[in-house]
Scaffold this motif. Structure first.
Motif, PDB file in Angstrom:
ATOM      1  N   ILE A  72       0.735  -1.332  -0.352  1.00  0.00           N
ATOM      2  CA  ILE A  72      -0.433   0.053   0.015  1.00  0.00           C
ATOM      3  C   ILE A  72       0.685   1.382   0.315  1.00  0.00           C
ATOM      4  CG2 ILE A  72      -1.756   1.916   1.308  1.00  0.00           C
ATOM      5  CD1 ILE A  72      -2.715  -1.875   1.930  1.00  0.00           C
ATOM      6  N   GLN A  73       1.841   1.880   0.116  1.00  0.00           N
ATOM      7  CA  GLN A  73       2.411   2.709   1.099  1.00  0.00           C
ATOM      8  C   GLN A  73       3.342   2.562  -0.465  1.00  0.00           C
ATOM      9  OE1 GLN A  73       5.482   0.936   4.226  1.00  0.00           O
ATOM     10  NE2 GLN A  73       3.810   2.160   5.333  1.00  0.00           N
ATOM     11  N   HIS A  74       3.817   1.476  -1.263  1.00  0.00           N
ATOM     12  CA  HIS A  74       4.269   0.815  -2.340  1.00  0.00           C
ATOM     13  C   HIS A  74       3.800   2.549  -3.006  1.00  0.00           C
ATOM     14  CE1 HIS A  74       6.241   0.629  -6.034  1.00  0.00           C
ATOM     15  NE2 HIS A  74       5.536  -0.027  -6.607  1.00  0.00           N
ATOM     16  N   TYR A  75       2.417   2.020  -3.844  1.00  0.00           N
ATOM     17  CA  TYR A  75       1.253   2.648  -4.551  1.00  0.00           C
ATOM     18  C   TYR A  75       1.170   4.289  -4.352  1.00  0.00           C
ATOM     19  CZ  TYR A  75       0.310  -2.669  -5.961  1.00  0.00           C
ATOM     20  OH  TYR A  75       0.181  -3.408  -6.358  1.00  0.00           O
ATOM     21  N   GLN A  76       1.138   3.998  -2.866  1.00  0.00           N
ATOM     22  CA  GLN A  76       0.695   5.766  -2.545  1.00  0.00           C
ATOM     23  C   GLN A  76       1.979   6.268  -2.766  1.00  0.00           C
ATOM     24  OE1 GLN A  76      -0.230   5.043   2.100  1.00  0.00           O
ATOM     25  NE2 GLN A  76      -2.210   4.544   1.200  1.00  0.00           N
ATOM     26  N   SER A  77       3.259   5.890  -2.720  1.00  0.00           N
ATOM     27  CA  SER A  77       4.375   6.709  -3.318  1.00  0.00           C
ATOM     28  C   SER A  77       4.577   7.057  -4.517  1.00  0.00           C
ATOM     29  CB  SER A  77       5.344   5.775  -2.662  1.00  0.00           C
ATOM     30  OG  SER A  77       6.212   4.755  -3.811  1.00  0.00           O
ATOM     31  N   MET A  78       3.222   6.299  -5.571  1.00  0.00           N
ATOM     32  CA  MET A  78       3.350   6.202  -6.939  1.00  0.00           C
ATOM     33  C   MET A  78       2.012   7.331  -7.170  1.00  0.00           C
ATOM     34  SD  MET A  78       4.394   2.494  -8.642  1.00  0.00           S
ATOM     35  CE  MET A  78       3.806   3.180  -9.798  1.00  0.00           C
ATOM     36  N   GLY A  79       1.436   8.120  -6.405  1.00  0.00           N
ATOM     37  CA  GLY A  79       0.343   8.890  -6.042  1.00  0.00           C
ATOM     38  C   GLY A  79      -0.482   7.710  -6.162  1.00  0.00           C
ATOM     39  N   TRP A  80      -0.862   6.842  -6.290  1.00  0.00           N
ATOM     40  CA  TRP A  80      -2.243   6.238  -6.578  1.00  0.00           C
ATOM     41  C   TRP A  80      -2.569   6.099  -4.859  1.00  0.00           C
ATOM     42  CZ3 TRP A  80      -0.273   1.433  -9.806  1.00  0.00           C
ATOM     43  CH2 TRP A  80       0.205   2.445 -10.701  1.00  0.00           C
TER      44      TRP A  80
END
Ligand SMILES: Nc1nc2c(ncn2[C@@H]2O[C@H](COP(=O)(O)OP(=O)(O)O)[C@@H](O)[C@H]2O)c(=O)[nH]1
Ligand SMILES: [Mg+2]
Length: 286
Positions: A72-80
């Motif tokens: 989840i943190q990874h996707y958030q770091s991509m702006g999603w």
């Protein structure tokens, strides 16, 4: 379900998806929390680039919770926006809807400034078996009305009216798995998302045991009652598992066919533990 994805099928799926995409403001992309990378295809980014997107990591009940948080943190770091979910448990539908509402808020606000009360339309996309239909059924359970109850909403497509401002297309967008990446295809086969397409059950179960022996031997110990040793082959582990679990034919020959389908079922059903097969890419710190 066992769809054979020939180039013609992929082209058809893409065409249908492109048609549906024209009708929606936001895309929910569902991935399998146990293998988020393998259950999405880099091709999809180009398809959805113009729309706000929410990532739903489904089947979170079967995945390692710490790994799910890292994803989840990874996707958030991509702006999603991203959320973990368990479609079959039904909990979290409201949270998923809130996330969709948040993703489209800028559009709604922009329209409101122009004096237009916009109804946001969303659709869900993902590879077969990831849980799209289950999600839609849950959504239907929370819906205030069904498509067709209100004049003018159908326009050839069925919509699930979640609230006066949010509607969902009730047919999911089917995406094709990432077959060209052999490791990804293998993980999808472990999860049962593709079946029989890359190898038979016995070969698959042996590969699974090899993967688990190096990554999480505890899974084999708890369910198959043996401690894998360094360098053991899948065939050797299969034989030991058959003896330990009593999967035997007459003459005490290992019943590898039965063993293979039971091992795969136990893994897929979460009986070997909550297992995530892949970690998000490590990002270089700036
Ligand atoms: N354990 C678990 N199973 C799920 C979940 N969501 C869906 N499933 C199961 O996964 C299978 C495929 O779900 P389905 O909604 O038909 O997937 P679709 O092909 O994407 O529409 C079904 O057996 C569901 O019961 C979930 O969150 N957890
Ligand atoms: Mg479906």
């Amino acid at each position: 379900m066992n769809i054979q994805w020939y180039p013609g099928h992929m082209a058809k799926a893409r065409r249908m998806l492109e048609e549906s995409l024209k009708l929606v403001d936001v895309v929910i992309e569902m991935v399998d929390a146990r293998a988020p990378a393998s259950s999405r295809n880099p091709d999809f980014d180009a398809l959805f680039s113009a729309k706000p997107r929410v990532m739903v990591l489904n089947k979170a009940d079967l995945a390692d919770p710490a790994a799910t948080n890292r994803w989840i943190q990874h996707y958030q770091s991509m702006g999603w926006d991203a959320i973990s979910f368990s479609a079959n448990a039904g909990k979290g539908v409201k949270a998923a809807i809130s996330l969709v509402e948040r993703a489209v808020r800028p559009v709604v606000e922009r329209m409101k400034a122009k004096g237009v009360n916009k109804t946001v339309r969303a659709m869900i996309v993902g590879i077969p078996n990831v849980g799209k239909s289950t999600f839609i059924n849950r959504l239907r359970g929370t819906a205030v009305a069904k498509a067709g109850d209100r004049p003018g909403v159908t326009r050839g497509k069925q919509w699930i009216i979640v609230n006066p401002y949010l509607e969902f297309l009730d047919t999911p967008g089917m995406l094709w798995p990432k077959f060209e990446d052999k490791d990804a295809a293998l993980r999808l086969a472990f999860l049962g998302s593709i079946r029989g397409e890359i190898m038979d059950n016995e070969a698959l179960a042996m590969q699974l045991m090899e993967a688990l022996a190096s990554a999480m031997p505890a899974a084999l110990e708890t369910r198959l009652k043996f401690k894998p040793e360094e360098g053991m082959t899948g065939a050797e582990m299969m034989e030991i598992a058959c003896r330990k679990r009593g999967w035997l034919l007459s003459g005490a020959r290992p019943d590898t066919e039965r063993a293979a389908s039971l091992i795969l079922d136990e893994f897929r059903g979460g009986k070997m533990g909550r297992i995530t097969l892949e970690a998000p890419p490590v990002r270089e710190e700036a």
